[in-house]
Design an enzyme around this catalytic site. Structure first.
Site, short mmCIF file in Angstrom:
data_model
loop_
_atom_site.label_atom_id
_atom_site.label_comp_id
_atom_site.label_asym_id
_atom_site.label_seq_id
_atom_site.Cartn_x
_atom_site.Cartn_y
_atom_site.Cartn_z
N SER A 191 0.84 -1.21 0.00
CA SER A 191 0.00 0.00 0.00
C SER A 191 0.87 1.25 0.00
O SER A 191 2.06 1.21 0.32
CB SER A 191 -0.95 -0.01 1.19
OG SER A 191 -0.22 0.01 2.39
N ASN A 192 0.24 2.36 -0.35
CA ASN A 192 0.96 3.63 -0.47
C ASN A 192 1.48 4.10 0.89
O ASN A 192 0.87 3.82 1.93
CB ASN A 192 0.02 4.68 -1.08
CG ASN A 192 0.73 5.98 -1.37
OD1 ASN A 192 0.72 6.90 -0.56
ND2 ASN A 192 1.36 6.07 -2.51
N SER A 193 2.55 4.87 0.86
CA SER A 193 3.17 5.37 2.10
C SER A 193 2.17 6.17 2.95
O SER A 193 2.30 6.23 4.17
CB SER A 193 4.37 6.25 1.75
OG SER A 193 3.95 7.33 0.94
#
Ligand code: PLP
Length: 510
Positions: A191-193
């Site tokens: 998943s995105n930061s």
């Protein structure tokens, strides 16, 4: 500046922008400046006397343009697209012209009501479950946040507050701080930061669960993690799934994840920051599977809907859960239409108090492009990515790392991570195209994303020629170096033999 001058400046600025965008291919996508370049070009103090707008506009060319990375260039292939379009730019301009802040209905009824309208338009266009519309019977609805990061944070905070309230009711023996200390959330390691950051900001650990070999997070992995946590006395709060991960645009399995979330009463949020645009296409209907069971989702119009940053749509199945979590009132914020259905006070749906009139640029973009124009745009990006994918497949020196997904192709030159890094470095040094790397299970690869406002088939060919010719040059340099290293080794060996022979002769003669 008076209105007369504003007209002149504004018209000149529009001409400037039109020239810039029309001729964007003239610039290398990456700038050539070094850190600190701008500090040397501008005075360290603001001017005491007013300067003319003409001087300022000239300095946009002299000072600003050289330090721009040209995100709208068709040679931009990094990250994900950051959309813009002429109608959206005009919408942005008009919104700042009105200069309103629409945090509650009375602060600008048009701002609130147009947002209700465009969010319902968009929900229908993307074929989302009807309960996400304001016009539906239930408590669902959509809101425009600034970014996906904000949308995720809002979901995380609301889920946290809901869980704390319900857990305290069912476990009155625990203090509030005891409950808060046991909370835990979940997402995938793909998943995105911004998801991990939301955990930091919400003071709640987010466990990044391992995605499968295919980069997908599934219900069974989530269930196992929840069971472990529950057994250890922790309290599961929310799972943030992704449709279209940043690395490879993988799609988490929403159907199995939602079943687990329902079983354990865990909030399910879907981050579809990029891939959400494809919900509109019949040929991508599989992507929408399970969305009827999620609590909230976000999609960036500023990625795939030709609306410029910042513009991130968020939908809630039950908006009351967010409103109740964030409702902080003051007498000066009250107005007589508060709480009326169809008239949300969006300040309760977001982190800041003030809010921009973002719905205006959305409305203008949607009306001037039409649903057909928006769908064509998404399809065009997919087609261009397919074109690039074919070029990769045809060149045996390269390999695909993941299946092409929408406008993203993940690939690398065959060989280890080193050659991928060296190739990217060469491309970055030349500044003709811009890509970034990603990594999975120790394998680094290049992400080629179709971006830009008006990318064409010829731009894809241009990028490919740049990539494959740089690999050719890199390989030629490497074999030359290997040959040189081989020669040096030969020479060294040769000298060693001579030295040994000489020594032997010398010893003999003694
Ligand atoms: N989620 C995903 C899947 C993304 O790819 C990105 C950015 O590319 C984000 C979230 C963050 O988006 P924003 O900059 O709108 O916060």
């Amino acid at each position: 500046m008076d209105a007369k001058e504003f007209r002149e400046f504004g018209k000149a600025a529009v001409d400037f922008m039109a020239d810039y965008l029309e001729n964007i291919r003239d610039n290398d996508v990456l700038p050539t400046v070094e850190p600190g370049y701008l500090l040397d070009l501008v005075p360290s103090e603001m001017p005491e006397k007013p300067e003319s707008w003409k001087e300022v506009l000239e300095d946009i060319n002299r000072v600003i343009k050289p330090g721009l990375t040209h995100w709208q260039s068709p040679n931009m292939h990094a990250y994900y697209p950051t959309a813009t379009s002429y109608p959206s730019i005009v919408g942005e301009m008009l919104a700042s012209g009105f200069g309103i802040i629409g945090f509650s209905w009375i602060c600008s009824p048009a701002c609130t009501e147009l947002e209700v309208v465009v969010m319902d338009w968009l929900a229908k266009f993307l074929k989302l479950p009807a309960h996400f519309q304001h016009a539906s019977e239930g408590p669902g609805g959509g809101v425009i946040q600034g970014s996906a990061s904000e949308a995720v944070l809002v979901a995380v905070l609301a889920a946290r507050e809901q869980t704390v309230a319900s857990y305290r009711e069912s476990h009155p023996e625990l203090s509030e701080s005891e409950v808060r200390g046991r909370l835990v959330a979940y997402s995938s390691d793909q998943s995105n930061s911004c998801i991990e950051k939301a955990g930091v900001l919400a003071a709640m650990p987010i466990r990044l669960l391992p995605a499968g070999e295919d980069f997908v997070l599934r219900g069974e992995t989530l269930k196992q993690a929840i069971l472990e946590d529950v057994a250890a006395g922790r309290i599961p709060v929310i799972c943030i799934a992704t449709l279209g991960t940043t690395g490879t645009c993988a799609y988490d399995d929403i159907e199995t994840l939602s079943a687990v979330c329902e079983e354990f009463k865990v909030w399910l949020h879907v981050d579809a920051a990029y891939a959400g645009g494809a919900f509109a296409l019949d040929e991508c209907s599989d992507l929408r599977k399970g969305l009827d069971r999620v609590d909230s989702l976000n999609f960036n119009l500023h990625k795939f809907m030709l609306v410029n940053f910042d513009c991130s749509a968020m939908w809630l199945r039950d908006a009351n859960k967010v409103v109740d979590s964030f409702n902080v009132d003051r007498i000066y914020l009250k107005h007589k239409h508060e709480g009326q259905s169809q008239i949300p006070d969006f300040r309760h749906w977001q982190i800041p108090l003030g809010r921009r009139f973002r719905a205006l640029k959305v409305w203008i973009t949607f009306r001037t492009l039409g649903a057909e124009g928006l769908r064509n745009h998404v399809r065009k990006h997919i087609e261009l990515a397919k074109q690039f994918e074919q070029l990769v497949i045809k060149d045996s020196r390269f390999e695909l790392v993941a299946p092409r997904a929408l406008g993203l192709v993940c690939f690398r030159p065959k060989g280890g991570n080193e050659v991928t890094t060296q190739l990217l470095q060469r491309l970055m040094d030349r500044k003709k195209i811009y890509m970034v790397k990603a990594e999975h299970a120790g394998r680094q690869f290049l992400r080629f994303v179709v971006c830009g406002m008006d990318t064409k088939d010829s731009d894809i060919d241009y990028a490919w020629t740049e990539i494959e010719s740089q690999l050719t040059d890199l390989q030629a340099e490497q074999s030359l170096m290997a040959r040189k290293a081989g020669n040096v080794a030969d020479l060294t060996q040769h000298f060693q033999i001579h030295l040994t022979n000489d020594n032997a002769t010398h010893e003999k003669s003694q």
